[in-house]
Design a protein around this motif. Sequence first.
Motif, PDB file in Angstrom:
ATOM      1  N   LEU A 272       0.807  -1.222   0.000  1.00 54.92           N
ATOM      2  CA  LEU A 272       0.000   0.000   0.000  1.00 54.92           C
ATOM      3  C   LEU A 272       0.839   1.271   0.000  1.00 54.92           C
ATOM      4  O   LEU A 272       0.303   2.368   0.089  1.00 54.92           O
ATOM      5  N   HIS A 273       2.168   1.114  -0.069  1.00 47.29           N
ATOM      6  CA  HIS A 273       3.081   2.259  -0.195  1.00 47.29           C
ATOM      7  C   HIS A 273       2.935   3.236   0.976  1.00 47.29           C
ATOM      8  O   HIS A 273       2.817   4.455   0.783  1.00 47.29           O
ATOM      9  N   GLY A 274       2.928   2.695   2.176  1.00 47.75           N
ATOM     10  CA  GLY A 274       2.859   3.528   3.372  1.00 47.75           C
ATOM     11  C   GLY A 274       3.696   2.917   4.475  1.00 47.75           C
ATOM     12  O   GLY A 274       4.589   2.094   4.225  1.00 47.75           O
ATOM     13  N   SER A 275       3.425   3.331   5.699  1.00 46.18           N
ATOM     14  CA  SER A 275       4.098   2.777   6.872  1.00 46.18           C
ATOM     15  C   SER A 275       3.020   2.197   7.793  1.00 46.18           C
ATOM     16  O   SER A 275       1.924   2.753   7.905  1.00 46.18           O
ATOM     17  N   VAL A 276       3.352   1.088   8.451  1.00 41.76           N
ATOM     18  CA  VAL A 276       2.385   0.388   9.295  1.00 41.76           C
ATOM     19  C   VAL A 276       2.941   0.228  10.701  1.00 41.76           C
ATOM     20  O   VAL A 276       4.093  -0.165  10.880  1.00 41.76           O
ATOM     21  N   VAL A 277       2.113   0.548  11.684  1.00 41.98           N
ATOM     22  CA  VAL A 277       2.429   0.308  13.081  1.00 41.98           C
ATOM     23  C   VAL A 277       1.409  -0.699  13.613  1.00 41.98           C
ATOM     24  O   VAL A 277       0.208  -0.548  13.371  1.00 41.98           O
ATOM     25  N   VAL A 278       1.887  -1.735  14.300  1.00 45.77           N
ATOM     26  CA  VAL A 278       1.013  -2.729  14.917  1.00 45.77           C
ATOM     27  C   VAL A 278       1.058  -2.526  16.430  1.00 45.77           C
ATOM     28  O   VAL A 278       2.141  -2.482  17.017  1.00 45.77           O
ATOM     29  N   LEU A 279      -0.121  -2.377  17.036  1.00 50.02           N
ATOM     30  CA  LEU A 279      -0.238  -2.125  18.469  1.00 50.02           C
ATOM     31  C   LEU A 279      -0.969  -3.283  19.131  1.00 50.02           C
ATOM     32  O   LEU A 279      -1.813  -3.939  18.520  1.00 50.02           O
ATOM     33  N   ASP A 280      -0.647  -3.511  20.421  1.00 55.35           N
ATOM     34  CA  ASP A 280      -1.425  -4.497  21.169  1.00 55.35           C
ATOM     35  C   ASP A 280      -2.674  -3.820  21.726  1.00 55.35           C
ATOM     36  O   ASP A 280      -2.942  -2.641  21.465  1.00 55.35           O
ATOM     37  N   THR A 281      -3.446  -4.557  22.514  1.00 55.67           N
ATOM     38  CA  THR A 281      -4.717  -4.025  23.003  1.00 55.67           C
ATOM     39  C   THR A 281      -4.531  -2.867  23.969  1.00 55.67           C
ATOM     40  O   THR A 281      -5.466  -2.093  24.190  1.00 55.67           O
ATOM     41  N   GLU A 282      -3.351  -2.726  24.548  1.00 59.11           N
ATOM     42  CA  GLU A 282      -3.088  -1.630  25.479  1.00 59.11           C
ATOM     43  C   GLU A 282      -2.375  -0.464  24.806  1.00 59.11           C
ATOM     44  O   GLU A 282      -1.978   0.495  25.474  1.00 59.11           O
ATOM     45  N   GLY A 283      -2.208  -0.533  23.481  1.00 65.15           N
ATOM     46  CA  GLY A 283      -1.581   0.560  22.752  1.00 65.15           C
ATOM     47  C   GLY A 283      -0.079   0.488  22.688  1.00 65.15           C
ATOM     48  O   GLY A 283       0.561   1.415  22.173  1.00 65.15           O
ATOM     49  N   HIS A 284       0.526  -0.610  23.178  1.00 66.54           N
ATOM     50  CA  HIS A 284       1.980  -0.754  23.107  1.00 66.54           C
ATOM     51  C   HIS A 284       2.370  -1.241  21.708  1.00 66.54           C
ATOM     52  O   HIS A 284       1.707  -2.103  21.120  1.00 66.54           O
ATOM     53  N   ARG A 285       3.465  -0.706  21.200  1.00 66.56           N
ATOM     54  CA  ARG A 285       3.906  -1.036  19.846  1.00 66.56           C
ATOM     55  C   ARG A 285       4.444  -2.471  19.790  1.00 66.56           C
ATOM     56  O   ARG A 285       5.309  -2.855  20.550  1.00 66.56           O
ATOM     57  N   LEU A 286       3.914  -3.241  18.862  1.00 67.80           N
ATOM     58  CA  LEU A 286       4.399  -4.604  18.633  1.00 67.80           C
ATOM     59  C   LEU A 286       5.360  -4.677  17.453  1.00 67.80           C
ATOM     60  O   LEU A 286       6.280  -5.489  17.454  1.00 67.80           O
ATOM     61  N   ALA A 287       5.132  -3.829  16.444  1.00 68.74           N
ATOM     62  CA  ALA A 287       5.967  -3.858  15.235  1.00 68.74           C
ATOM     63  C   ALA A 287       5.678  -2.620  14.415  1.00 68.74           C
ATOM     64  O   ALA A 287       4.698  -1.909  14.643  1.00 68.74           O
ATOM     65  N   GLY A 288       6.546  -2.371  13.451  1.00 67.69           N
ATOM     66  CA  GLY A 288       6.294  -1.301  12.496  1.00 67.69           C
ATOM     67  C   GLY A 288       7.125  -0.066  12.744  1.00 67.69           C
ATOM     68  O   GLY A 288       7.773   0.076  13.786  1.00 67.69           O
ATOM     69  N   GLU A 289       7.078   0.826  11.774  1.00 68.31           N
ATOM     70  CA  GLU A 289       7.839   2.058  11.829  1.00 68.31           C
ATOM     71  C   GLU A 289       7.177   3.050  12.769  1.00 68.31           C
ATOM     72  O   GLU A 289       6.008   2.932  13.110  1.00 68.31           O
TER      73      GLU A 289
END
Length: 618
Positions: A272-289
Amino acid sequence: MSEQFLDLLYGEAPREAFDAVVTGAVDDGLDGPALQRLRDHRTVALRIREQMERQRQREAEMSALYETANDLTAIRDVDAILAAIVRRARSLLHADMTYLSLNDETDGASYMKVTEGALTPEFRRLRLPLGTGLLGLVAQTGEPYFTEDYQNDERFLHREFIDSAVDGENIRAILGVPLTVEGTVIGALLAVHRQVRRFPPREVSLLMSFAAHAAVALENARLFEKLDTANQQVRAQAHAVEVAASAHDKLTDVLLHGGGVGDVADVVADVLHGSVVVLDTEGHRLAGESGSVDDLDDAIGEARASGRSVRVSRPGGPSYVAVALAGSEHLGTLLLHGLPGELGLADRRTLERGALVTALVLLFSRSVAEAEERVRGELLNDLLERRDLDEARLVERARRQHAELEGPTVVAVAAVEGLDRHRAAQVAARLGGELQGLAGEHDGRVVLVAPAPEDARAVGRQLCERVQGAGGSCTVGVAIATGGPAEVAAAYGEARRCLDTLVTLGRTGEVSDPAGLGLARLLLGQNGPEELDAFIETLVGPVLAYDARRGTELVGTLEAWFAAGSRPAETAKRLHVHPNTVAQRLDRVSTLLGEDWRDPARGLDVQLALRLFRLRAR
């Protein structure tokens, strides 16, 4: 002489040449019936000449109409076709100017689209309200109109700005015909002269033909535009299908090869030519830029309710939120940002598919973690409760869990506040994995078993830091098992008593081993012979072992030193040795117990341990 008229006709001579033949004959003395016949021949010749002229004009008109029709099939540029029509109409009608206007229904006016022969820029920019002037009347009614002298023709509604533009062009005679497509008037085609004159039916018919061609050109342009739009949509849909298929293949590949949420984020970001952030249910970053992940609660709630991605306004352009759901359970959130533009429907479905795959990955990871946690929990329980007495088997089971238990081991027991039991066990398990150990919940407390560092209490402090980072607090008791897995249970009991003592003393949030508690450990703990021996070993065990190996009197020296009030000279008298000998023996004790054994608090613990040693010896 009649043959001269044939030569003149053949040579396409002007009318004056025919009259000159008759004049010359009169000058030569021709008269009577002969002169009349010559004049009759001239009349016939002139009629033939006019017929030939009309024929040539007709041929020119038909040629121009044919070329215009040919243009409709050869030229895709509608502006080029309209310009050619206006130019040819001017030429064939011998007009001073021709122009074409198009209606703007929203504005209720007709505006100049193409002009040929205009002298002023104001006329090229003219917009006439429908119904005003000759042009506005033709554009409104769809009927042809003409006037020999526009300025003096009261049939038309005159406006000052229109008349001013007409005066600027010196326009007098005007012929206007409508442009009609499927019964709808879309504009007008006009021819003008800068002198008063009539418009014969032939010119009206000819301009109507050009107007019909112009209408066809405009209709073709509209159809071509629709076709181009449809083709663009088809191409866009085909591209979207291709992108979706590529995303599907890549996401499937992530699942088949056991990839994590970071791999899913990379695939979605790339497609999709963007950046992706993956968060857990508490808003903590799991992966991504990196990217701003604040204020997403409303978008997450909407996405959970709809099951679709939600657009959010973020700094730097449009962003989209999609949630990873397992049924109604929220497992994580994907934030797509840094996009070059808005996402189409197909791209949003790709993002949602990425969220679905993220949910599968998180479910699988959780299942694996739960399975590992059960296995680790069983091993931890076997160690702490001595269910499995086969040390080699325990070591091998630990290795399969990437834990090292062959050497000295530290056991940390923690009372955690501010976190639920499952979350606290997860935090400890993560630290245990990093330290090549085991961790979990046992008997209502969090327990961590790991290879012992030089300072055993450092493991307890690490555990406290991790718990605090997760939003909780803890109190930790630690102990050392020096003999491998077989002694872990005893070390656990020692660490548990340390923890109970800290809690009883109200020293919450602290970390201590048995040596750090000293006398309080005996006074507040549930003690028996084993606990007394452990206390003596912890406080003066190295000194007792040294005397046993070397046959020295370090224990006696310590007892005399305490009895003499910590005075070296008095101690030497009691032992009947030189004071230097006392100093040497005390230096050896410092080497074995550490320099702080002389501190009052530690000294009291050491003195009590020596008394208990004597009592136990008796």
